[in-house]
Design a protein around this motif. Structure first.
Motif, PDB file in Angstrom:
ATOM      1  N   TYR A   1      94.803  38.747  60.197  1.00 48.62           N
ATOM      2  CA  TYR A   1      93.606  39.527  60.484  1.00 48.62           C
ATOM      3  C   TYR A   1      93.632  40.104  61.902  1.00 48.62           C
ATOM      4  N   MET A   2      94.133  39.348  62.845  1.00 48.81           N
ATOM      5  CA  MET A   2      94.183  39.816  64.230  1.00 48.81           C
ATOM      6  C   MET A   2      95.060  41.058  64.347  1.00 48.81           C
ATOM      7  N   THR A   3      96.215  41.046  63.674  1.00 46.47           N
ATOM      8  CA  THR A   3      97.152  42.151  63.820  1.00 46.47           C
ATOM      9  C   THR A   3      96.777  43.382  62.998  1.00 46.47           C
ATOM     10  N   LYS A   4      95.799  43.264  62.124  1.00 48.41           N
ATOM     11  CA  LYS A   4      95.329  44.446  61.397  1.00 48.41           C
ATOM     12  C   LYS A   4      94.793  45.509  62.351  1.00 48.41           C
ATOM     13  N   LEU A   5      94.334  45.083  63.517  1.00 47.56           N
ATOM     14  CA  LEU A   5      93.786  46.021  64.498  1.00 47.56           C
ATOM     15  C   LEU A   5      94.733  46.199  65.691  1.00 47.56           C
ATOM     16  N   THR A   6      96.024  46.055  65.427  1.00 47.71           N
ATOM     17  CA  THR A   6      97.018  46.249  66.485  1.00 47.71           C
ATOM     18  C   THR A   6      96.864  47.615  67.157  1.00 47.71           C
TER      19      THR A   6
ATOM     20  N   ILE B   1      85.177  42.691  64.684  1.00 52.79           N
ATOM     21  CA  ILE B   1      84.808  42.225  66.028  1.00 52.79           C
ATOM     22  C   ILE B   1      85.565  40.952  66.374  1.00 52.79           C
ATOM     23  N   LYS B   2      85.595  40.023  65.434  1.00 50.28           N
ATOM     24  CA  LYS B   2      86.297  38.766  65.679  1.00 50.28           C
ATOM     25  C   LYS B   2      87.796  38.999  65.855  1.00 50.28           C
ATOM     26  N   SER B   3      88.328  39.941  65.099  1.00 49.23           N
ATOM     27  CA  SER B   3      89.753  40.232  65.213  1.00 49.23           C
ATOM     28  C   SER B   3      90.095  40.868  66.556  1.00 49.23           C
ATOM     29  N   LEU B   4      89.225  41.779  67.035  1.00 46.41           N
ATOM     30  CA  LEU B   4      89.445  42.387  68.346  1.00 46.41           C
ATOM     31  C   LEU B   4      89.359  41.356  69.460  1.00 46.41           C
ATOM     32  N   LEU B   5      88.363  40.495  69.369  1.00 44.12           N
ATOM     33  CA  LEU B   5      88.225  39.441  70.377  1.00 44.12           C
ATOM     34  C   LEU B   5      89.389  38.457  70.283  1.00 44.12           C
ATOM     35  N   GLY B   6      89.873  38.227  69.073  1.00 44.02           N
ATOM     36  CA  GLY B   6      91.042  37.366  68.896  1.00 44.02           C
ATOM     37  C   GLY B   6      92.283  37.973  69.519  1.00 44.02           C
ATOM     38  N   LEU B   7      92.415  39.301  69.392  1.00 48.65           N
ATOM     39  CA  LEU B   7      93.541  40.002  70.002  1.00 48.65           C
ATOM     40  C   LEU B   7      93.464  39.932  71.521  1.00 48.65           C
ATOM     41  N   LEU B   8      92.247  40.042  72.067  1.00 46.62           N
ATOM     42  CA  LEU B   8      92.072  39.938  73.511  1.00 46.62           C
ATOM     43  C   LEU B   8      92.340  38.511  73.983  1.00 46.62           C
ATOM     44  N   THR B   9      91.935  37.533  73.194  1.00 47.45           N
ATOM     45  CA  THR B   9      92.235  36.133  73.501  1.00 47.45           C
ATOM     46  C   THR B   9      93.739  35.899  73.511  1.00 47.45           C
ATOM     47  N   PHE B  10      94.424  36.517  72.544  1.00 43.64           N
ATOM     48  CA  PHE B  10      95.873  36.363  72.418  1.00 43.64           C
ATOM     49  C   PHE B  10      96.610  36.928  73.620  1.00 43.64           C
ATOM     50  N   SER B  11      96.126  38.061  74.160  1.00 44.65           N
ATOM     51  CA  SER B  11      96.905  38.780  75.166  1.00 44.65           C
ATOM     52  C   SER B  11      96.409  38.617  76.595  1.00 44.65           C
ATOM     53  N   THR B  12      95.366  37.822  76.815  1.00 42.99           N
ATOM     54  CA  THR B  12      94.877  37.580  78.176  1.00 42.99           C
ATOM     55  C   THR B  12      94.473  36.115  78.321  1.00 42.99           C
ATOM     56  N   ILE B  13      94.138  35.738  79.562  1.00 43.52           N
ATOM     57  CA  ILE B  13      93.622  34.386  79.800  1.00 43.52           C
ATOM     58  C   ILE B  13      92.103  34.406  79.987  1.00 43.52           C
TER      59      ILE B  13
ATOM     60  N   ASN C   1      88.092  32.766  73.968  1.00 41.60           N
ATOM     61  CA  ASN C   1      88.321  31.680  73.016  1.00 41.60           C
ATOM     62  C   ASN C   1      87.796  31.999  71.622  1.00 41.60           C
ATOM     63  N   VAL C   2      88.115  33.207  71.154  1.00 46.87           N
ATOM     64  CA  VAL C   2      87.814  33.582  69.773  1.00 46.87           C
ATOM     65  C   VAL C   2      89.140  33.647  69.030  1.00 46.87           C
ATOM     66  N   PHE C   3      89.248  32.871  67.950  1.00 46.45           N
ATOM     67  CA  PHE C   3      90.506  32.788  67.225  1.00 46.45           C
ATOM     68  C   PHE C   3      90.320  33.257  65.790  1.00 46.45           C
TER      69      PHE C   3
ATOM     70  N   PRO D   1      95.623  49.134  72.873  1.00 50.31           N
ATOM     71  CA  PRO D   1      95.493  49.888  74.136  1.00 50.31           C
ATOM     72  C   PRO D   1      94.047  49.987  74.621  1.00 50.31           C
ATOM     73  N   PHE D   2      93.083  50.057  73.707  1.00 46.40           N
ATOM     74  CA  PHE D   2      91.678  50.157  74.114  1.00 46.40           C
ATOM     75  C   PHE D   2      91.211  48.873  74.776  1.00 46.40           C
ATOM     76  N   LEU D   3      91.692  47.746  74.281  1.00 49.59           N
ATOM     77  CA  LEU D   3      91.338  46.469  74.894  1.00 49.59           C
ATOM     78  C   LEU D   3      91.900  46.380  76.307  1.00 49.59           C
TER      79      LEU D   3
END
Length: 260
Positions: free
Chosen positions: A38-43, A15-27, A31-33, A47-49
């Motif tokens: 770990y973030m890229t493990k769910l690359t 969950i934290k990794s998905l939210l981190g990926l969304l934080t990375f790719s949007t504004i 603010n979950v880091f 597309p679902f995000l």
């Protein structure tokens, strides 16, 4: 971003990794880091995000068309601007940097140096203008067919294009892009793309599936261009694939809507 020492004893959390990926790719103010590893493990879930991001863009388009009564062209420009702002212009530098690298003559090492240079050349600016203009035209076209779900599909499948390029590329290290490339494997790519195709079919029927095919074609094209020019790929190549993937997804859907 938090100090790197913060992540030393971190345990993997999907969950934290998905939210981190969304934080990375949007504004979006999530603010979950988490660590880049770990973030890229769910690359493969990217597309679902961006299905969610596409829904927000479609709502923006609906408000522009049905509530503000703007014409399709103005709405298309607003939707594109909305997507660029919401994603923090995350991949536009990749479009310009890769284009500059491709345009320069010389060995792959020279092309990579140009691609990684912070300055932007005429080739980069012109390519960004072409990609942006054609993308707006593509959104305008699907709106003419009253296919607002196409906005959701093209944003979602832009990341499918990125994953396709990542799957077919060898990483240029060091760099953030190498983490995404290394974590994109045939098994998770196939699972991700199959699920995306099902979602696209639910949202847009065969036209939606054609949008997925267009994104995959884009990923193959960008990976091929990158191999011929740079041998290796980095985040700029993935960024180019994302933006061209959105464009070709729109193109394939538009053609499909005419014939279906």
């Amino acid at each position: 971003m938090e100090d790197d020492s913060y992540f030393e004893d971190e345990e993997f959390s999907p969950i934290k990794s998905l939210l981190g990926l969304l934080t990375f790719s949007t504004i979006l103010p999530i603010n979950v880091f988490t660590s880049i590893e770990y973030m890229t493990k769910l690359t493969w879930c990217w597309p679902f995000l961006h299905l969610f991001v596409g829904i927000l863009a479609a709502i923006c388009g609906y408000v522009s068309l049905e509530i503000l009564h703007l014409n399709s062209f103005f709405t298309a420009a607003i939707v594109y601007a909305f997507l660029m702002i919401l994603t923090g212009y995350n991949h536009l530098d990749g479009v310009m940097d890769m284009a500059d690298g491709v345009m320069v003559h010389g060995e792959p090492e020279k092309k990579i140096r140009v691609m990684k240079d912070s300055s932007v050349g005429a080739g980069g600016m012109a390519t960004l203008f072409i990609v942006a203009s054609l993308t707006i035209a593509g959104i305008y076209n699907i709106l003419d067919y009253h296919f607002i779900m196409g906005i959701v599909i093209c944003e979602m499948t832009a990341k499918t294009s990125l994953l396709t390029t990542a799957l077919l590329s060898n990483p240029l290290t060091p760099g953030i892009g190498s983490y995404f490339i290394n974590e994109t494997r045939p098994s998770n790519y196939i699972a991700s793309t199959a699920i995306i195709a099902i979602i696209a079919y639910i949202l847009g029927g065969l036209a939606g599936v054609c949008g997925v095919i267009g994104a995959m074609v884009s990923g193959i094209i960008i990976a091929t261009i990158a191999k011929r020019n740079f041998v290796l790929a980095n985040g700029d190549v993935l960024g180019m694939s994302n933006e061209v993937g959105r464009l070709l997804s729109l193109l394939f859907m538009t053609v499909a809507l005419f014939f279906l």
